[in-house]
Design an enzyme around this catalytic site. Structure first.
Site, short mmCIF file in Angstrom:
data_model
loop_
_atom_site.label_atom_id
_atom_site.label_comp_id
_atom_site.label_asym_id
_atom_site.label_seq_id
_atom_site.Cartn_x
_atom_site.Cartn_y
_atom_site.Cartn_z
N GLU A 56 34.30 40.69 36.91
CA GLU A 56 34.42 41.68 35.83
C GLU A 56 34.19 41.07 34.44
O GLU A 56 34.62 39.94 34.19
CB GLU A 56 35.83 42.31 35.87
N GLU B 144 32.03 51.41 35.63
CA GLU B 144 33.14 52.24 36.07
C GLU B 144 33.71 53.07 34.94
O GLU B 144 34.02 52.55 33.85
CB GLU B 144 34.24 51.32 36.67
#
Ligand code: KIV
Length: 272
Positions: free
Chosen positions: A118, A185
């Site tokens: 991430e 996301e």
């Protein structure tokens, strides 16, 4: 299935489908359903292990579950989905060497083909470049990054101009650093859609609208098994209710068997 295949899918305009799996039974179902990619996501910390966030997930747990995922496949290796495994919190934030060791451990001991991590901070970009130089393909993840929950919450991201500019810059950096795809996301659909046009690598959305190169979902959400459903994951089955009803049926049937036994002990034959 190789990571380069996904870039070919983007060029052909073929939607890439990514589903999570966490054990042999879920991976056998996802393989049979025909997903292109299986993600052993660290969401397993919440979905399977019952944690409130993904932060407690360890490298050992990721390895344990990724190995189980492989044991669930039944197709020949060349026909199996590509398996991408999440690098858990603290396995790549403490420097390049530690990240190479963590990602290498997953690939060496589980037959996963790639890792996902991430963010796109300068330290993270260095890690990504090093992993790729070491032959480990990397998928990026921007927008709502659950390992930063204490900073971002589970809220929709890239809502204002500054953060939209940042996500454009970050995704370009991830592409330049060598990522083979990026998960976006919980961001506005228009932003994901223009990122898809700006990037040569596939943009895989979750809660990022339908105009992406592919979609990823947590399998338990699609099957309606989760107790809390994210707003962007529409269930395609009332899995929880169906499971509960089936189990209630079974419990009822065992009680009925007891009330009306078909075989009396005195009549039953010995096994040998
Ligand atoms: O861990 C996970 O399942 C993920 C998906 C939500 C993309 O990262």
């Amino acid at each position: 299935m190789q990571t380069t295949e996904l870039v070919r899918f983007k060029k052909l305009g073929k939607q890439i489908t990514v589903l999570t799996a966490w054990d042999a039974i879920s991976s056998s179902i996802v393989e049979e359903a025909g997903a292109d990619v299986v993600l052993v996501g660290d969401s397993l910390g919440m979905v399977v292990l019952g944690h409130a966030t993904t932060l407690p997930v360890t490298l050992d747990q990721m390895l344990h579950h990724t190995q189980a995922v492989f044991r669930g496949f039944s197709k020949p290796r060349s026909k199996q989905p590509l398996v991408v495994c999440d690098l858990p919190f603290l396995s790549y934030q403490c420097g390049e060497d530690k990240a190479v060791e963590a990602a290498g451990t997953l690939l060496k001991n589980s037959s996963a083909s790639a890792v996902k991590l991430e963010g796109a901070e300068p330290e993270t970009l260095l890690v990504i470049k090093r992993l790729i130089r070491m032959g480990i393909p990397v998928m990026g993840h921007l927008g709502l990054t659950p390992q930063s929950v204490h900073q971002l919450g589970y809220k929709s991201q890239a809502r204002d101009k500054d953060s939209q500019e940042k996500i454009f810059k970050d995704s370009k950096m991830l592409q330049e650093s060598g990522c083979f795809a990026i998960v976006l996301e919980h961001i506005p659909g228009e932003i994901a859609s223009s990122l898809k046009k700006h990037l040569d690598i596939p943009v895989i959305g979750i809660g990022a609208g339908s105009d992406c190169d592919g979609q990823v979902r947590v399998t338990a959400d699609i099957l309606g098994l989760s107790t809390t459903q994210p707003p962007f994951a529409k269930p395609f089955l009332a899995g929880r209710e169906l499971c509960i009803d089936a189990l209630k049926e079974w419990i009822k049937s065992t009680n009925l068997d007891q009330e009306n036994p078909t075989t009396k002990t005195s009549e039953s034959k010995p096994d040998c």
